[in-house]
Design a protein around this motif. Structure first.
Motif, PDB file in Angstrom:
ATOM      1  N   MET A   1       0.839  -1.182   0.000  1.00  0.00           N
ATOM      2  CA  MET A   1       0.000   0.000   0.000  1.00  0.00           C
ATOM      3  C   MET A   1       0.886   1.249   0.000  1.00  0.00           C
ATOM      4  SD  MET A   1      -2.680   1.244   2.859  1.00  0.00           S
ATOM      5  CE  MET A   1      -4.319   1.291   2.255  1.00  0.00           C
ATOM      6  N   MET A   2       0.483   2.258  -0.714  1.00  0.00           N
ATOM      7  CA  MET A   2       1.238   3.501  -0.825  1.00  0.00           C
ATOM      8  C   MET A   2       0.917   4.406   0.362  1.00  0.00           C
ATOM      9  SD  MET A   2       1.220   6.317  -3.873  1.00  0.00           S
ATOM     10  CE  MET A   2       1.802   5.128  -5.047  1.00  0.00           C
ATOM     11  N   SER A   3       1.944   5.017   0.911  1.00  0.00           N
ATOM     12  CA  SER A   3       1.751   5.944   2.026  1.00  0.00           C
ATOM     13  C   SER A   3       1.324   7.315   1.479  1.00  0.00           C
ATOM     14  CB  SER A   3       3.041   6.086   2.823  1.00  0.00           C
ATOM     15  OG  SER A   3       3.974   6.865   2.102  1.00  0.00           O
ATOM     16  N   PRO A   4       0.679   8.121   2.325  1.00  0.00           N
ATOM     17  CA  PRO A   4       0.340   9.485   1.896  1.00  0.00           C
ATOM     18  C   PRO A   4       1.575  10.291   1.497  1.00  0.00           C
ATOM     19  CG  PRO A   4      -0.927   8.907   3.834  1.00  0.00           C
ATOM     20  CD  PRO A   4       0.080   7.795   3.627  1.00  0.00           C
ATOM     21  N   ALA A   5       2.707  10.062   2.157  1.00  0.00           N
ATOM     22  CA  ALA A   5       3.938  10.784   1.805  1.00  0.00           C
ATOM     23  C   ALA A   5       4.400  10.403   0.404  1.00  0.00           C
ATOM     24  CB  ALA A   5       5.034  10.499   2.835  1.00  0.00           C
ATOM     25  N   GLU A   6       4.315   9.119   0.071  1.00  0.00           N
ATOM     26  CA  GLU A   6       4.694   8.677  -1.277  1.00  0.00           C
ATOM     27  C   GLU A   6       3.736   9.251  -2.319  1.00  0.00           C
ATOM     28  OE1 GLU A   6       6.624   4.294  -0.560  1.00  0.00           O
ATOM     29  OE2 GLU A   6       4.472   4.536  -0.195  1.00  0.00           O
ATOM     30  N   ALA A   7       2.444   9.248  -2.005  1.00  0.00           N
ATOM     31  CA  ALA A   7       1.449   9.802  -2.927  1.00  0.00           C
ATOM     32  C   ALA A   7       1.693  11.282  -3.153  1.00  0.00           C
ATOM     33  CB  ALA A   7       0.043   9.569  -2.378  1.00  0.00           C
ATOM     34  N   ARG A   8       2.008  12.005  -2.075  1.00  0.00           N
ATOM     35  CA  ARG A   8       2.271  13.435  -2.207  1.00  0.00           C
ATOM     36  C   ARG A   8       3.495  13.683  -3.082  1.00  0.00           C
ATOM     37  NH1 ARG A   8       5.517  17.216  -0.298  1.00  0.00           N
ATOM     38  NH2 ARG A   8       4.732  19.334  -0.279  1.00  0.00           N
ATOM     39  N   SER A   9       4.505  12.875  -2.942  1.00  0.00           N
ATOM     40  CA  SER A   9       5.709  13.013  -3.750  1.00  0.00           C
ATOM     41  C   SER A   9       5.393  12.832  -5.233  1.00  0.00           C
ATOM     42  CB  SER A   9       6.755  11.990  -3.295  1.00  0.00           C
ATOM     43  OG  SER A   9       7.908  12.078  -4.069  1.00  0.00           O
ATOM     44  N   ILE A  10       4.571  11.867  -5.552  1.00  0.00           N
ATOM     45  CA  ILE A  10       4.188  11.605  -6.945  1.00  0.00           C
ATOM     46  C   ILE A  10       3.351  12.751  -7.497  1.00  0.00           C
ATOM     47  CG2 ILE A  10       2.759  10.123  -8.421  1.00  0.00           C
ATOM     48  CD1 ILE A  10       3.788   7.746  -6.680  1.00  0.00           C
ATOM     49  N   VAL A  11       2.362  13.194  -6.725  1.00  0.00           N
ATOM     50  CA  VAL A  11       1.494  14.293  -7.163  1.00  0.00           C
ATOM     51  C   VAL A  11       2.301  15.567  -7.358  1.00  0.00           C
ATOM     52  CG1 VAL A  11      -0.435  15.783  -6.450  1.00  0.00           C
ATOM     53  CG2 VAL A  11      -0.613  13.304  -6.197  1.00  0.00           C
ATOM     54  N   GLU A  12       3.227  15.844  -6.433  1.00  0.00           N
ATOM     55  CA  GLU A  12       4.078  17.037  -6.540  1.00  0.00           C
ATOM     56  C   GLU A  12       4.941  16.973  -7.806  1.00  0.00           C
ATOM     57  OE1 GLU A  12       5.670  20.702  -4.894  1.00  0.00           O
ATOM     58  OE2 GLU A  12       3.961  19.519  -4.249  1.00  0.00           O
ATOM     59  N   ALA A  13       5.499  15.807  -8.094  1.00  0.00           N
ATOM     60  CA  ALA A  13       6.314  15.657  -9.303  1.00  0.00           C
ATOM     61  C   ALA A  13       5.482  15.947 -10.548  1.00  0.00           C
ATOM     62  CB  ALA A  13       6.906  14.249  -9.376  1.00  0.00           C
ATOM     63  N   LEU A  14       4.290  15.394 -10.608  1.00  0.00           N
ATOM     64  CA  LEU A  14       3.417  15.638 -11.755  1.00  0.00           C
ATOM     65  C   LEU A  14       3.062  17.120 -11.867  1.00  0.00           C
ATOM     66  CD1 LEU A  14       1.093  12.539 -11.420  1.00  0.00           C
ATOM     67  CD2 LEU A  14       2.835  12.922 -13.182  1.00  0.00           C
ATOM     68  N   ALA A  15       2.818  17.754 -10.725  1.00  0.00           N
ATOM     69  CA  ALA A  15       2.445  19.167 -10.720  1.00  0.00           C
ATOM     70  C   ALA A  15       3.554  20.053 -11.271  1.00  0.00           C
ATOM     71  CB  ALA A  15       2.069  19.611  -9.303  1.00  0.00           C
ATOM     72  N   ILE A  16       4.806  19.670 -11.052  1.00  0.00           N
ATOM     73  CA  ILE A  16       5.904  20.495 -11.572  1.00  0.00           C
ATOM     74  C   ILE A  16       6.345  20.053 -12.962  1.00  0.00           C
ATOM     75  CG2 ILE A  16       6.721  21.207  -9.296  1.00  0.00           C
ATOM     76  CD1 ILE A  16       8.997  19.180  -9.581  1.00  0.00           C
ATOM     77  N   GLY A  17       5.612  19.076 -13.530  1.00  0.00           N
ATOM     78  CA  GLY A  17       5.878  18.679 -14.911  1.00  0.00           C
ATOM     79  C   GLY A  17       6.941  17.625 -15.086  1.00  0.00           C
ATOM     80  N   VAL A  18       7.095  16.759 -14.075  1.00  0.00           N
ATOM     81  CA  VAL A  18       8.125  15.727 -14.111  1.00  0.00           C
ATOM     82  C   VAL A  18       7.488  14.348 -13.979  1.00  0.00           C
ATOM     83  CG1 VAL A  18      10.146  14.822 -12.872  1.00  0.00           C
ATOM     84  CG2 VAL A  18       9.842  17.277 -13.126  1.00  0.00           C
ATOM     85  N   ASP A  19       7.944  13.404 -14.778  1.00  0.00           N
ATOM     86  CA  ASP A  19       7.514  12.017 -14.666  1.00  0.00           C
ATOM     87  C   ASP A  19       8.060  11.478 -13.348  1.00  0.00           C
ATOM     88  OD1 ASP A  19       7.638   9.148 -14.701  1.00  0.00           O
ATOM     89  OD2 ASP A  19       7.401   9.180 -16.869  1.00  0.00           O
ATOM     90  N   PRO A  20       7.200  11.076 -12.399  1.00  0.00           N
ATOM     91  CA  PRO A  20       7.681  10.656 -11.085  1.00  0.00           C
ATOM     92  C   PRO A  20       8.482   9.354 -11.107  1.00  0.00           C
ATOM     93  CG  PRO A  20       5.323  10.316 -11.258  1.00  0.00           C
ATOM     94  CD  PRO A  20       5.749  11.034 -12.499  1.00  0.00           C
ATOM     95  N   LEU A  21       8.377   8.580 -12.154  1.00  0.00           N
ATOM     96  CA  LEU A  21       9.102   7.315 -12.231  1.00  0.00           C
ATOM     97  C   LEU A  21      10.470   7.470 -12.878  1.00  0.00           C
ATOM     98  CD1 LEU A  21       6.144   4.991 -13.231  1.00  0.00           C
ATOM     99  CD2 LEU A  21       7.000   5.536 -10.948  1.00  0.00           C
ATOM    100  N   SER A  22      10.535   8.261 -13.943  1.00  0.00           N
ATOM    101  CA  SER A  22      11.798   8.396 -14.670  1.00  0.00           C
ATOM    102  C   SER A  22      12.566   9.668 -14.322  1.00  0.00           C
ATOM    103  CB  SER A  22      11.543   8.378 -16.179  1.00  0.00           C
ATOM    104  OG  SER A  22      10.880   9.571 -16.578  1.00  0.00           O
TER     105      SER A  22
END
Length: 86
Positions: A1-22
């Motif tokens: 299960m994904m933690s809220p901190a991990e989810a926030r990191s992914i959402v923040e990356a997307l918001a700044i225009g960055v692929d959170p995986l690569s």
């Protein structure tokens, strides 16, 4: 299960225009780069941050500052100031 901190990191990356995986910048034409979507992603990121702070306070701990709930190094290097992102 994904933690809220991990989810926030992914959402923040997307918001700044960055692929959170690569860590690569998203295409200028990606739907995730549209102003309305960027604003929604930042709103979601702030909501997750608030939820994390509340959870920490309930557990009797000290809430981690936003900078400590951070993006992976490849993403953090490319981070733009919030004023320019929206």
């Amino acid at each position: 299960m994904m933690s809220p901190a991990e989810a926030r990191s992914i959402v923040e990356a997307l918001a700044i225009g960055v692929d959170p995986l690569s860590g690569e910048l998203l295409s200028q034409h990606a739907v995730l780069r549209q102003p309305e979507v960027v604003r929604a992603l930042f709103l979601a990121s702030r909501a997750l941050e608030t939820a994390l702070s509340r959870d920490e306070e309930r557990e009797g701990g000290e809430a981690a500052p936003a900078a400590l709930v951070s993006l992976p190094p490849a993403i953090a290097v490319r981070r733009r100031p919030r004023a320019l992102a929206a």
